[in-house]
Design a protein around this motif. Structure first.
Motif, PDB file in Angstrom:
ATOM      1  N   PHE A   1      49.146  29.962  39.521  1.00 28.34           N
ATOM      2  CA  PHE A   1      49.070  31.122  38.643  1.00 28.34           C
ATOM      3  C   PHE A   1      49.877  32.271  39.234  1.00 28.34           C
ATOM      4  N   ASP A   2      50.356  33.135  38.359  1.00 24.18           N
ATOM      5  CA  ASP A   2      51.085  34.328  38.773  1.00 24.18           C
ATOM      6  C   ASP A   2      50.185  35.553  38.792  1.00 24.18           C
ATOM      7  N   LEU A   3      49.037  35.460  38.092  1.00 26.19           N
ATOM      8  CA  LEU A   3      48.144  36.604  37.956  1.00 26.19           C
ATOM      9  C   LEU A   3      46.769  36.107  37.531  1.00 26.19           C
ATOM     10  N   MET A   4      45.727  36.815  37.964  1.00 24.34           N
ATOM     11  CA  MET A   4      44.357  36.522  37.532  1.00 24.34           C
ATOM     12  C   MET A   4      43.777  37.772  36.883  1.00 24.34           C
ATOM     13  N   ILE A   5      43.032  37.567  35.804  1.00 24.14           N
ATOM     14  CA  ILE A   5      42.269  38.637  35.170  1.00 24.14           C
ATOM     15  C   ILE A   5      40.819  38.172  35.214  1.00 24.14           C
ATOM     16  N   VAL A   6      39.982  38.903  35.946  1.00 19.92           N
ATOM     17  CA  VAL A   6      38.621  38.432  36.234  1.00 19.92           C
ATOM     18  C   VAL A   6      37.588  39.493  35.868  1.00 19.92           C
TER      19      VAL A   6
ATOM     20  N   ALA B   1      47.485  35.980  47.575  1.00 19.12           N
ATOM     21  CA  ALA B   1      48.844  36.350  47.155  1.00 19.12           C
ATOM     22  C   ALA B   1      48.952  36.574  45.651  1.00 19.12           C
ATOM     23  N   ILE B   2      47.944  36.159  44.903  1.00 20.82           N
ATOM     24  CA  ILE B   2      47.987  36.304  43.445  1.00 20.82           C
ATOM     25  C   ILE B   2      47.320  37.626  43.063  1.00 20.82           C
ATOM     26  N   PRO B   3      48.053  38.509  42.385  1.00 20.90           N
ATOM     27  CA  PRO B   3      47.437  39.775  41.972  1.00 20.90           C
ATOM     28  C   PRO B   3      46.248  39.534  41.048  1.00 20.90           C
ATOM     29  N   LEU B   4      45.255  40.387  41.181  1.00 20.83           N
ATOM     30  CA  LEU B   4      44.016  40.237  40.421  1.00 20.83           C
ATOM     31  C   LEU B   4      43.728  41.526  39.675  1.00 20.83           C
ATOM     32  N   ILE B   5      43.506  41.412  38.387  1.00 17.77           N
ATOM     33  CA  ILE B   5      43.072  42.542  37.576  1.00 17.77           C
ATOM     34  C   ILE B   5      41.579  42.350  37.321  1.00 17.77           C
TER      35      ILE B   5
ATOM     36  N   CYS C   1      42.465  47.652  37.645  1.00 18.62           N
ATOM     37  CA  CYS C   1      41.170  47.524  36.978  1.00 18.62           C
ATOM     38  C   CYS C   1      41.294  47.986  35.537  1.00 18.62           C
ATOM     39  N   LEU C   2      40.542  47.319  34.680  1.00 19.39           N
ATOM     40  CA  LEU C   2      40.472  47.693  33.273  1.00 19.39           C
ATOM     41  C   LEU C   2      39.012  47.834  32.876  1.00 19.39           C
ATOM     42  N   ARG C   3      38.699  48.948  32.225  1.00 24.73           N
ATOM     43  CA  ARG C   3      37.342  49.157  31.727  1.00 24.73           C
ATOM     44  C   ARG C   3      37.300  48.696  30.272  1.00 24.73           C
TER      45      ARG C   3
END
Length: 155
Positions: free
Chosen positions: A66-71, A93-97, A126-128
């Protein structure tokens, strides 16, 4: 969608942008949130894998790149920030939002800033909840650009 499921979106061959090769893991126990994020990211040329909960997300990390995680911060079977810490530890190494829609019943009591805590545990952004599609896309693009810039500096 049954709990613990991993669903990969169909690959779209119509896009030739650089985003078309970007693969994003979305980990959330709310099917409506997953569907909304998946549709919007696909429309913008991303490949998306949905994991219904933390355990499914960790399994997806073991088997795919993966290139990115949204958790989501708060999910069943993972207590609060445990998911952010686990995902960051398993794939630093994988950016996490991190995202959260947690609300307190008593608005007069001081509420901890869960999203700030997620940043301290390794989240890149971060996203609310609820967030706008534009806010999601901006966070995704910022994280991917930062990852690309960091990789260019290293190699």
């Amino acid at each position: 969608m049954r709990y613990g499921a991993i669903i990969e979106s169909p690959k779209r061959e119509t896009r030739t942008t650089t985003e078309s090769s970007r693969h994003i893991l979305v980990v959330d126990d709310d099917p409506m949130v997953c569907i909304a994020i998946e549709i919007y990211l696909q429309r913008n040329g991303f490949r998306v894998t949905i994991a219904d909960g933390g355990e499914a997300g960790l399994r997806a990390l073991e088997h795919q790149q993966f290139d990115l995680m949204i958790v989501d911060i708060f999910m069943p079977h993972m207590r609060g920030f445990e998911s952010i810490r686990f995902f960051h530890d398993h794939a630093p190494a994988i950016p996490l939002i991190a995202m959260s829609g947690y609300a307190f019943a008593d608005l007069n009591s001081p509420a901890p800033d869960f999203l700030r805590m997620a940043l301290e545990l390794g989240a890149a952004r971060c996203l609310r909840k609820p967030f706008t599609p534009n806010a999601l896309l901006a966070a995704v693009k910022d994280c991917l650009a930062e990852r690309h810039a960091a990789a260019a500096r290293l190699g």
